[in-house]
Motif scaffolding. Structure first.
Motif, PDB file in Angstrom:
ATOM      1  N   VAL A 195       0.708  -1.367  -0.033  1.00  0.00           N
ATOM      2  CA  VAL A 195       0.137  -0.359   0.094  1.00  0.00           C
ATOM      3  C   VAL A 195       0.540   1.047   0.147  1.00  0.00           C
ATOM      4  N   LEU A 196       1.417   0.859   0.907  1.00  0.00           N
ATOM      5  CA  LEU A 196       2.693   2.497   0.920  1.00  0.00           C
ATOM      6  C   LEU A 196       3.183   2.279  -0.083  1.00  0.00           C
ATOM      7  N   GLN A 197       4.260   1.617  -1.517  1.00  0.00           N
ATOM      8  CA  GLN A 197       4.615   1.777  -2.636  1.00  0.00           C
ATOM      9  C   GLN A 197       3.487   1.815  -3.364  1.00  0.00           C
ATOM     10  N   ILE A 198       2.135   1.720  -3.550  1.00  0.00           N
ATOM     11  CA  ILE A 198       1.488   2.208  -4.375  1.00  0.00           C
ATOM     12  C   ILE A 198       0.914   3.467  -4.863  1.00  0.00           C
ATOM     13  N   LEU A 199       0.836   3.368  -3.033  1.00  0.00           N
ATOM     14  CA  LEU A 199       0.731   5.193  -2.419  1.00  0.00           C
ATOM     15  C   LEU A 199       1.776   6.025  -2.883  1.00  0.00           C
ATOM     16  N   GLN A 200       3.115   5.742  -2.916  1.00  0.00           N
ATOM     17  CA  GLN A 200       3.848   6.756  -3.419  1.00  0.00           C
ATOM     18  C   GLN A 200       3.986   6.776  -5.014  1.00  0.00           C
ATOM     19  N   SER A 201       4.138   5.543  -5.359  1.00  0.00           N
ATOM     20  CA  SER A 201       4.370   5.463  -7.508  1.00  0.00           C
ATOM     21  C   SER A 201       2.627   5.840  -7.561  1.00  0.00           C
ATOM     22  N   GLN A 202       1.457   6.147  -7.437  1.00  0.00           N
ATOM     23  CA  GLN A 202       0.364   5.747  -7.806  1.00  0.00           C
ATOM     24  C   GLN A 202      -0.775   6.456  -7.344  1.00  0.00           C
ATOM     25  N   GLY A 203      -0.124   7.239  -6.016  1.00  0.00           N
ATOM     26  CA  GLY A 203      -1.768   7.974  -5.487  1.00  0.00           C
ATOM     27  C   GLY A 203      -2.039   8.980  -5.438  1.00  0.00           C
ATOM     28  N   ASP A 204      -1.510   9.847  -7.027  1.00  0.00           N
ATOM     29  CA  ASP A 204      -2.499  10.646  -7.466  1.00  0.00           C
ATOM     30  C   ASP A 204      -3.184  10.165  -8.392  1.00  0.00           C
ATOM     31  N   SER A 205      -3.558   8.880  -8.346  1.00  0.00           N
ATOM     32  CA  SER A 205      -4.557   8.046 -10.113  1.00  0.00           C
ATOM     33  C   SER A 205      -4.963   7.002  -9.209  1.00  0.00           C
ATOM     34  N   LEU A 206      -5.172   6.873  -7.893  1.00  0.00           N
ATOM     35  CA  LEU A 206      -5.703   5.949  -7.276  1.00  0.00           C
ATOM     36  C   LEU A 206      -7.545   5.779  -8.007  1.00  0.00           C
ATOM     37  N   GLY A 207      -7.748   7.141  -7.444  1.00  0.00           N
ATOM     38  CA  GLY A 207      -9.365   7.197  -7.966  1.00  0.00           C
ATOM     39  C   GLY A 207     -10.772   6.851  -7.164  1.00  0.00           C
ATOM     40  N   PRO A 208     -11.335   5.920  -7.856  1.00  0.00           N
ATOM     41  CA  PRO A 208     -12.446   4.905  -7.533  1.00  0.00           C
ATOM     42  C   PRO A 208     -12.025   4.081  -6.340  1.00  0.00           C
ATOM     43  N   GLY A 209     -10.030   3.537  -6.262  1.00  0.00           N
ATOM     44  CA  GLY A 209      -9.519   2.803  -5.065  1.00  0.00           C
ATOM     45  C   GLY A 209      -9.193   2.880  -3.833  1.00  0.00           C
ATOM     46  N   TRP A 210      -9.721   4.724  -4.313  1.00  0.00           N
ATOM     47  CA  TRP A 210      -8.948   4.743  -1.971  1.00  0.00           C
ATOM     48  C   TRP A 210     -10.394   4.275  -1.533  1.00  0.00           C
ATOM     49  N   PRO A 211     -11.235   3.363  -1.989  1.00  0.00           N
ATOM     50  CA  PRO A 211     -11.955   3.405  -0.357  1.00  0.00           C
ATOM     51  C   PRO A 211     -11.124   2.129  -0.232  1.00  0.00           C
ATOM     52  N   LEU A 212     -10.486   1.142  -1.431  1.00  0.00           N
ATOM     53  CA  LEU A 212     -10.066  -0.434  -0.626  1.00  0.00           C
ATOM     54  C   LEU A 212      -8.828   0.491  -0.005  1.00  0.00           C
ATOM     55  N   VAL A 213      -8.161   0.908  -0.533  1.00  0.00           N
ATOM     56  CA  VAL A 213      -6.868   1.320   0.067  1.00  0.00           C
ATOM     57  C   VAL A 213      -7.024   1.500   1.230  1.00  0.00           C
ATOM     58  N   LEU A 214      -7.408   2.521   1.571  1.00  0.00           N
ATOM     59  CA  LEU A 214      -8.072   3.111   2.706  1.00  0.00           C
ATOM     60  C   LEU A 214      -8.666   2.042   3.670  1.00  0.00           C
ATOM     61  N   GLY A 215      -9.512   1.021   3.103  1.00  0.00           N
ATOM     62  CA  GLY A 215      -9.653   0.391   4.111  1.00  0.00           C
ATOM     63  C   GLY A 215      -8.946  -1.241   4.515  1.00  0.00           C
ATOM     64  N   VAL A 216      -8.124  -1.506   3.724  1.00  0.00           N
ATOM     65  CA  VAL A 216      -6.493  -1.766   4.278  1.00  0.00           C
ATOM     66  C   VAL A 216      -5.833  -1.005   5.614  1.00  0.00           C
ATOM     67  N   MET A 217      -5.572   0.075   5.446  1.00  0.00           N
ATOM     68  CA  MET A 217      -5.530   0.603   6.293  1.00  0.00           C
ATOM     69  C   MET A 217      -5.829   0.674   8.008  1.00  0.00           C
ATOM     70  N   GLY A 218      -7.285   0.683   7.747  1.00  0.00           N
ATOM     71  CA  GLY A 218      -8.809   0.181   8.529  1.00  0.00           C
ATOM     72  C   GLY A 218      -8.848  -0.856   9.076  1.00  0.00           C
ATOM     73  N   ALA A 219      -7.878  -1.856   8.250  1.00  0.00           N
ATOM     74  CA  ALA A 219      -9.118  -2.923   8.557  1.00  0.00           C
ATOM     75  C   ALA A 219      -7.926  -3.609   9.742  1.00  0.00           C
ATOM     76  N   ILE A 220      -6.111  -2.994  10.310  1.00  0.00           N
ATOM     77  CA  ILE A 220      -5.736  -3.658  11.127  1.00  0.00           C
ATOM     78  C   ILE A 220      -6.220  -3.153  12.418  1.00  0.00           C
ATOM     79  N   GLN A 221      -6.288  -4.216  12.977  1.00  0.00           N
ATOM     80  CA  GLN A 221      -6.821  -4.325  14.536  1.00  0.00           C
ATOM     81  C   GLN A 221      -5.861  -4.508  15.669  1.00  0.00           C
ATOM     82  N   SER A 222      -6.278  -4.365  16.754  1.00  0.00           N
ATOM     83  CA  SER A 222      -5.499  -3.335  17.847  1.00  0.00           C
ATOM     84  C   SER A 222      -4.102  -4.504  18.340  1.00  0.00           C
TER      85      SER A 222
END
Length: 1506
Positions: free
Chosen positions: A675-702
């Motif tokens: 995700v980090l590498q995608i953000l660094q290389s493709q972050g500007d063009s993720l568009g409708p893919g943002w919910p999926l990418v953000l969902g990955v970050m949000g899925a981390i449990q304590s």
């Protein structure tokens, strides 16, 4: 005719035309026959007569001549040839075969039509000549003849069509191939002793030589094995050399050409094998070349025809359709021939080639065999003949693997093929034999890929050669492999494993060491080959980009199947798994990006399974492959680009989201790094893919580990700092939720705190780009609304019906609200500060109606949760904050930590109510909200925590500074200042830190100006406004009465409110009073009085006293006492300027102040609590739960200040009706009587002195008022009180302290003198307005005072001072003064004079008597000076009195007075014995006036009697 005769002669018959020629050598005849047939084929083909001769004469002749050979069996010693005995057998047979060859080669078309049966007989004869029981030379020439046929594929095709494809015909073509196979087999299997010719002695040596070689001992074999220069086949001890007998593609015969030989030649060992071998190779080459050529032509024709018919014209359409159908029909016929040819020959070819492959010891021979197998496999593939294709591929695969190895692996892999029989004429060929191990150079030793590997396996150079062939097959013919990919890849996987190749970045294989077991041992030869093998394997998968979609799916499925096997094998152990399939799936995916859609689901679906595998290495590679593919997919230049192909983008990103369902931390780390590498290389063009990418970050449990959370948070930080402007606004809510979820993670405090900072940054972003976000969200909302209406469902989203932009804010507030009740204090504090700062800074963006939700759903909900948590928090002490961090005692319990949160939350909410009231009040339910807020403030203020309660009052004070909204016409330029200065809540006395203070920086004008809602603020009804303030007053009263009420029981843990709290409570009143003064009644004043009295009565704990109490010697008020007086001051000032109705409150204020004045002598009691004087209290720290010693305050300065206030107030209000009616003056005197009567016994000396001066001031104002209202009787009860007060003060029962200095005593006496002077100036002159009883009491007092009082304790030196001589003198003078008053205008004045005279004369009589007595007793000792002074003063007074009486009108002097004067005379006479000259002198002056009484005038006597 000549040709006919030729046939006759060969047949030993008489010729018909060549008469005279009786015989011809048969060999010569056959040669002539062959020559004619070979040189003039056209004659026979074109003329039926010649064709007839061929059928009727030539063919029977040949068949007849062949018969002895057919009957001949190996081992017979006689020849059964019908030819003359002298003729050799071999030449005829050889020439016959030559004739057959010519017949078949030149006339096959004729043979098929006319000579069908004869041709079949010829071919069957050829096959029979190969039998093992035929002489060796016969077999050799038969093989050569067959070889001539094998190099003519069209001929073979003709055989297949003519015989094999006919129903009841001999399968000639199949038999030829099978015969070759059997022939080769027989060379290995049949004992060599049968290798004899017709001449025994010739073949003896040969036979014995062969036998010897077949039965050599191992040493000879070793010698043969060492001489690797000789190419050969070796199988089960049979060693057959390979001779170079022919050029590829041509059938150059050796024995068929021996026309000069009469005896059978000696056949070299290996010759027949070599020819048969070449037969096979040429057969394969011919068939495959022919069929593939025809296939290619057919495909080209179909393609061009299709292209031509794709755009047909109207006229030629019918014709084209006809040609296409003809073409396809022709192609179907051809295909049937091709398939029949392959089906006929593949079994035999495979058996022979497999055997030869196993037996081959020569690299070139092996290469040729493999090439033949490869081309056959490819051809079968192209024709769609699955069974034969798989059989050839299996053979190559088995050749690639070590002996026995293949049996287990491939048989399990190809279960479908295991039922097939590759036998020839009932003899099963054992394809792999242990004997083959001895020929090959071992190039590698490695571990087998098995669940339980037993020992090691060895790879030979032939295995590597087979492997290369396998790679070439897959490389060039991948498109036709279909399901065989499974076989190919399984074999490659095992070989790669044995060779120790491991996957590296991108899926390519590199040499690596095995993780366990003995390391792989490789020779130098294979080591140098490894890079090229690795490269070939990689190229194989790179070439998958040229495969069609179906073939590609076969490849992917095979790899997935292999991977599943590897996964099964890796279950339950930690051994190194085979990663070949996973690595190659990655490689295949990477090169097929242009059509990734068709393979993405199976590819990623399988890799996701791999990622869940318990074996960490397997998992790691699964994740590596999956993330690499996702990254590559996103960076690939798709057409159309991803930005225009949302479906593809979501397809690519979906597996990344699916990884969130896997619990293994290493996989999640890979996922997040991706995700980090995608953000660094493709972050500007993720568009409708943002919910999926953000969902990955949000899925981390304590519970998923610190490093995982940290990596995920790093991604989120990158998103918030760099990508908020580029993502769709609909994703902003997800960003808020993800950031909030990180705040709630309890693994890493810093992350939680930083996430709160991110929420602040996000809010700033919302604020800066509010308009853009709002526009985009509204557009999206309209779209969703439309879709919902179409589906007939209600649009459901949180915080409906607020606008989408407001919902975004509410989501942010709700997240921060959740964090405000986090278990960790630091998080709560940070979240609270951020929440209130955000609402404060950006709240103006919200629509007006949304504030309702903010207040009720966010703020009050938060307050409820905080209050609940605070009241239920644990009181257990926390020893440390983790590690070596010590916790301050003010935060060492959960309860104290929650207290801080409560403080912060309440202050924040109050501030919002303060600064945003202009928005909140028009909402309609503001009064309910106000009540709820007041309830929260009240419950916090009454909590048993000093910090919370004090902060609650701070919040109360804040909301009291709210300026009510004003009408436009009345709107001031600047907000009106409250005309009362409200002191700060806590000054230097605060022991706890309240956190940051909230400063109001925006004026009401600015706030209303900034408000740009849909409607202007509603003008608030003043009555409603007033109701709010009265609600605040009621809350204040409840807080005050509850907190100042003394406890019923006084145990160790009794909660006593702190001084700062009480101070803050009282300080609120002035601000509150400004809002409620209009309706403030006497009842309210009494309530206030109760609270003020209660507040100042509260003692303090001894450990806090050094911080709060001034030293006992300082006359300083505490903050609380100041506040109490300020409150009363505000009140009295308001009453002063208020209506008449308000002025009835004056007496109550006086009562309150006078109650405080009493504290100077009688400190208040706080319930049953035992308090100590400050001087006795212990200052040292008390132990936990030890009973605190409570210290009473020093009330003297407070009481004295109160008294000063009373005097000031009375000076202003003495004449007010209420003050007169309510007997305020009497109450003041009554109160002052207490310290005045105590005098020296007062706790502080200053008290009674102040009381005297205050009394004098009050009386100077009050007495004229009292006289004025003398007739009303309102002051009647005051006079006795005043008289008693004078009496108690002037003649106090308390004794002055022993250490009182003379100067002090004199000062005190001067105070007494002042009181007497007041009596003489303000009371006695107005005796006619004063009750007689009072005047009598005053006179008695003056009389008492004018007599010297003596104390036995005085020293001689002090006696004259301490006798209050001055005081006595003033008393006497006052008496004297009122005795000589001759301006008697009223009976009342005469009365005061008479009374004064009577008292004065009585006092003189007493003094004289006492002097005489003392003089007599003292003897010669002189009397004290003051007594002498007193007697002189009295004597002078008597003379003055008599003179005065004489001057007074006779009617004004009472007869009793004269009697008293005359009664003095005897006493005066007695004094003449005194020894003091001063007394004698005064006595003379006193006696002289008595001369007038010796002969009193008759008028006076009569007057006196009258």
């Amino acid at each position: 005719m000549i040709f006919f005769d030729l046939c006759q002669l060969v047949n030993a018959d008489a010729p018909y035309w060549l008469v005279g020629m009786t015989e011809m050598t048969r060999t010569f005849g056959l040669e002539l026959l062959e020559s004619v047939l070979n040189d003039f084929p056209r004659v026979f083909l074109q003329h039926q007569e010649f064709s007839f001769l061929l059928k009727e004469r030539v063919c029977p002749l040949v068949i007849k001549l062949f018969s002895p050979n057919i009957k001949f069996r190996q081992g017979s010693t006689t020849s059964s040839s019908p030819a003359p005995v002298e003729k050799p057998y071999f030449p005829i047979c050889m020439r016959l075969l030559r004739v057959v060859s010519v017949l078949i080669k030149q006339f096959y078309s004729l043979l098929v039509r006319i000579l069908n049966t004869e041709c079949e007989i010829f071919l069957s004869l050829l096959v029979k000549f190969l039998d093992a029981d035929k002489p060796q030379w016969l077999r050799a020439v038969a093989v050569e003849s067959i070889h001539r046929l094998c190099v003519q594929p069209q001929l073979l095709r003709s055989f297949c069509q003519s015989y094999d494809m006919k129903q009841h015909s001999t399968k000639v073509f199949r038999d030829i191939v099978n015969a070759l196979g059997s022939f080769i087999q027989s060379l290995f299997l049949v004992p060599s002793t049968g290798n004899t010719s017709a001449t025994p002695n010739q073949t003896g040596s040969n036979a014995s030589g062969n036998t010897g070689s077949a039965q050599t001992n191992p040493g000879v074999l070793g010698m043969g094995g060492g001489a690797t220069v000789l190419p050969a086949f070796e199988y089960r001890g049979t060693w057959i050399p390979i001779l170079n007998v022919t050029v590829q593609g041509s059938a150059k015969a050796t024995y068929l050409e021996m026309l000069d030989k009469v005896e059978p030649p000696t056949i070299p060992e290996g010759y027949a094998m070599s020819v048969a071998f070449h037969c096979l190779l040429d057969l394969v080459r011919g068939i495959t070349t022919m069929i593939e050529g025809e296939l290619g032509e057919a495909e080209t024709i179909i393609q061009t025809t299709t292209e031509a018919t794709s755009l047909p014209t109207q006229s030629s359409e019918q014709q084209d359709l006809q040609s296409v159908s003809d073409q396809s029909e022709k192609e179907l016929v051809s295909r049937a021939v091709w398939e029949e040819m392959v089906n006929a020959c593949w079994c035999g070819l495979l058996a022979a080639l497999s055997l030869l492959l196993d037996a081959s010891t020569d690299e070139a021979a092996t290469e040729n065999i493999l090439k033949a197998e490869l081309t056959m496999a490819a051809l079968c593939g192209r024709l769609g003949l699955v069974t034969s294709r798989d059989a050839f591929i299996t053979a190559i695969c088995k050749g690639s693997l070590p002996p026995h190895y293949a049996l287990t692996v491939l048989n399990s892999t190809t279960a479908a093929l295991s039922s097939k029989s590759y036998s020839i004429q009932g003899q099963n060929v054992q394809m792999i034999s242990p004997s083959s191990e001895s020929h090959q150079q071992v190039v590698a030793v490695g571990q087998p890929l098995a669940l339980q590997p037993q020992g090691t396996v060895m790879l030979t150079s032939k295995n590597i050669q087979c492997m290369r062939t396998l790679l070439n097959l897959a490389h060039f013919h991948g498109a036709v492999l279909g399901t065989s990919w499974q076989l190919v890849l399984a074999t490659l996987q095992h070989l790669v494993w044995i060779l120790g190749l491991k996957p590296s970045v991108g899926g390519a294989l590199k040499p690596g060491r095995a993780v366990e077991g003995p390391s792989t041992v490789l020779t130098t030869a294979v080591m140098t080959d490894l890079p090229s093998i690795s490269s070939m394997i990689s190229k194989l998968f790179e070439n998958s980009q040229y495969l069609d979609d179906v073939s590609l799916h076969h490849l992917i499925n095979a790899l997935c199947s292999l991977s599943l096997e590897a996964m099964d094998m890796a279950y339950g152990n930690n051994k190194e798994p085979s990663l070949f399939a996973v690595a190659k799936l990655l490689e295949t995916g990477l090169v097929n990006m242009r059509r990734i859609e068709i393979l993405w689901r199976p590819l990623t679906g399988h890799l996701l399974e791999v990622c869940q595998h318990p074996n960490s290495r397997m998992r790691e590679w699964g994740a590596e492959a999956l993330t690499s593919l996702i990254k590559a997919g996103l960076t690939f230049g798709h057409d159309p680009p991803l930005s225009q192909n949302q479906r593809l983008q979501l397809l690519l990103l979906n597996p990344l989201k699916e990884l969130s369902n896997i619990s293994h931390p290493d996989i999640r780390i890979k996922q997040l790094e991706c995700v980090l590498q995608i953000l660094q290389s493709q972050g500007d063009s993720l568009g409708p893919g943002w919910p999926l990418v953000l969902g990955v970050m949000g899925a981390i449990q304590s519970d998923q580990g610190e490093s995982l959370i940290r990596t995920a948070f790093q991604c989120l930080q990158l998103v918030v700092t760099d990508f908020l402007p580029t993502m769709p606004c609909t994703c902003l809510q997800i960003v808020v939720e993800v950031a909030g979820s990180f705040g709630l993670h309890n693994q890493e405090l810093n992350i939680s705190l930083t996430s709160i900072g991110l929420l602040w940054n996000i809010s700033d972003y919302f604020f800066q780009r509010g308009e853009i976000i709002e526009k985009e969200l509204n557009k999206e909302e309209a779209l969703l609304q439309k879709q919902a209406e179409e589906k007939g469902v209600i649009l459901n989203r949180p915080f409906h019906p607020a606008s989408p932009f407001d919902c975004l804010w509410l989501c942010l507030y709700a997240k921060l609200g959740e964090l405000c009740v986090d278990p960790r204090p630091a998080v709560r504090k940070s979240a609270g500060q951020t929440l209130f700062s955000t609402i404060g800074a950006h709240g103006t963006l919200l629509q007006h109606s949304t504030w309702h939700t903010v207040i009720w759903k966010v703020l009050f909900h938060l307050l409820d949760r905080v209050r609940e948590s605070s009241t239920t928090a644990d009181k257990e002490k926390i020893e440390s904050g983790g590690g070596n961090i010590l916790i301050h005692h003010s935060r060492d319990t959960a309860e104290k930590q929650w207290a801080e949160t409560w403080v912060l939350t309440l202050a924040g909410v109050a501030r919002i109510f303060n600064t945003r009231r202009y928005l909140l009040q028009p909402l309609g339910d503001f009064s309910q909200a106000w009540d709820v807020l007041l309830d929260h403030i009240q419950s916090a203020a009454l909590s048993k925590n000093n910090e919370v309660s004090l902060a609650a009052l701070k919040s109360f004070q804040e909301i009291l500074q709210i300026v009510s909204p004003v009408r436009d016409s009345e709107k001031p330029e600047t907000p009106p200042a409250i005309n009362v200065s409200v002191p700060l809540v806590v000054g230097t006395t605060t022991a706890t830190n309240l956190g940051r203070s909230f400063m109001r920086t925006d004026s009401i004008g600015e706030r209303i100006g900034r408000y740009n809602g849909s409607e202007p603020p509603v003008i608030t009804d003043e009555i409603e406004d007033l109701n709010l303030w009265w609600a605040a007053w009621n809350s204040w009263y409840r807080i005050g009465s509850e907190s100042t009420r003394p406890p019923i029981t006084c145990d160790k843990l009794t909660f006593i409110p702190s001084q700062p709290f009480l101070t803050a409570l009282i300080q609120i009143f002035p601000a509150l009073y400004q809002h409620i003064k209009i309706g403030f009644s006497m009842d309210d004043l009494q309530k206030l009085g109760v609270i003020l009295h209660g507040a100042v009565s509260v003692p303090i704990s001894s450990d806090a006293s050094p911080f709060i109490l001034p030293s006992y010697t300082e006359a300083v008020l505490t903050s609380l006492q100041e506040a109490v007086l300020t409150a009363l001051d505000v009140l009295q000032k308001a009453i002063c300027v208020g209506s008449e109705g308000m002025q009835i409150m004056y007496p109550a204020i006086f009562d309150q102040l006078l109650a405080f004045v009493e504290f100077s002598c009688k400190p208040p009691q706080y319930g049953q609590l035992e308090t100590k004087h400050i001087a006795n209290a212990k200052y040292n720290q008390i132990q936990l739960f030890a009973p605190a010693e409570w210290v009473a305050l020093n009330y003297v300065p407070f009481a004295e200040r109160s008294l000063e206030v009373v005097v000031d107030l009375y000076q202003k209000t003495a004449c007010h009706k209420a003050v007169v009616t309510e007997k305020v003056l009497q109450n003041i005197i009554k109160t002052l009587r207490i310290p005045l009567s105590l005098k020296y016994s007062c706790p502080s000396e200053s008290t009674w002195k102040l009381a005297v001066s205050s009394l004098l001031k009050v009386l100077s104002i009050g007495l004229p008022v009292a006289r004025q209202h003398a007739s009303s009787g309102k002051f009647d009860s005051m006079w006795p009180e005043l008289a008693n007060t004078f009496e108690d003060f002037l003649f106090t029962k308390s004794t002055p302290p022993d250490n009182l200095s003379i100067q002090e005593f004199q000062k005190n006496e001067s105070i007494d003198v002042e009181v007497v002077q007041l009596i003489s100036t303000e009371i006695l002159p107005y005796a006619n307005f004063i009750p007689k009883e009072f005047v009598g009491q005053i006179m008695t007092m003056l009389n008492k005072g004018s007599i010297h009082s003596q104390s036995s304790s005085f020293t001689e030196a002090e006696i004259d001072i301490r006798m209050r001589e001055e005081f006595s003198k003033v008393c006497f003078e006052t008496l004297l003064q009122f005795s000589f008053s001759n301006k008697v205008t009223t009976p009342q004045e005469g009365y005061i004079s008479r009374m004064a005279l009577s008292v004065l004369l009585k006092r003189s009589q007493d003094v004289l008597h006492r002097y005489i007595e003392d003089e007599r007793l003292s003897g010669k000792c002189p009397l004290p000076r003051q007594q002498v002074t007193e007697i002189i003063f009295v004597l002078k007074a008597v003379s003055t009195l008599i003179d005065s009486l004489k001057k007074t009108q006779p009617e004004n002097v009472d007869s009793n007075t004269w009697a008293q004067v005359i009664a003095l005379y005897p006493t005066l006479v007695e004094c003449i014995t005194c020894s003091s000259s001063e007394v004698c002198s005064a006595l003379k002056e006193a006696l002289v006036p008595f001369k007038d009484f010796m002969h009193p005038p008759a008028s006076k006597v009569q007057n006196g009697e009258s």
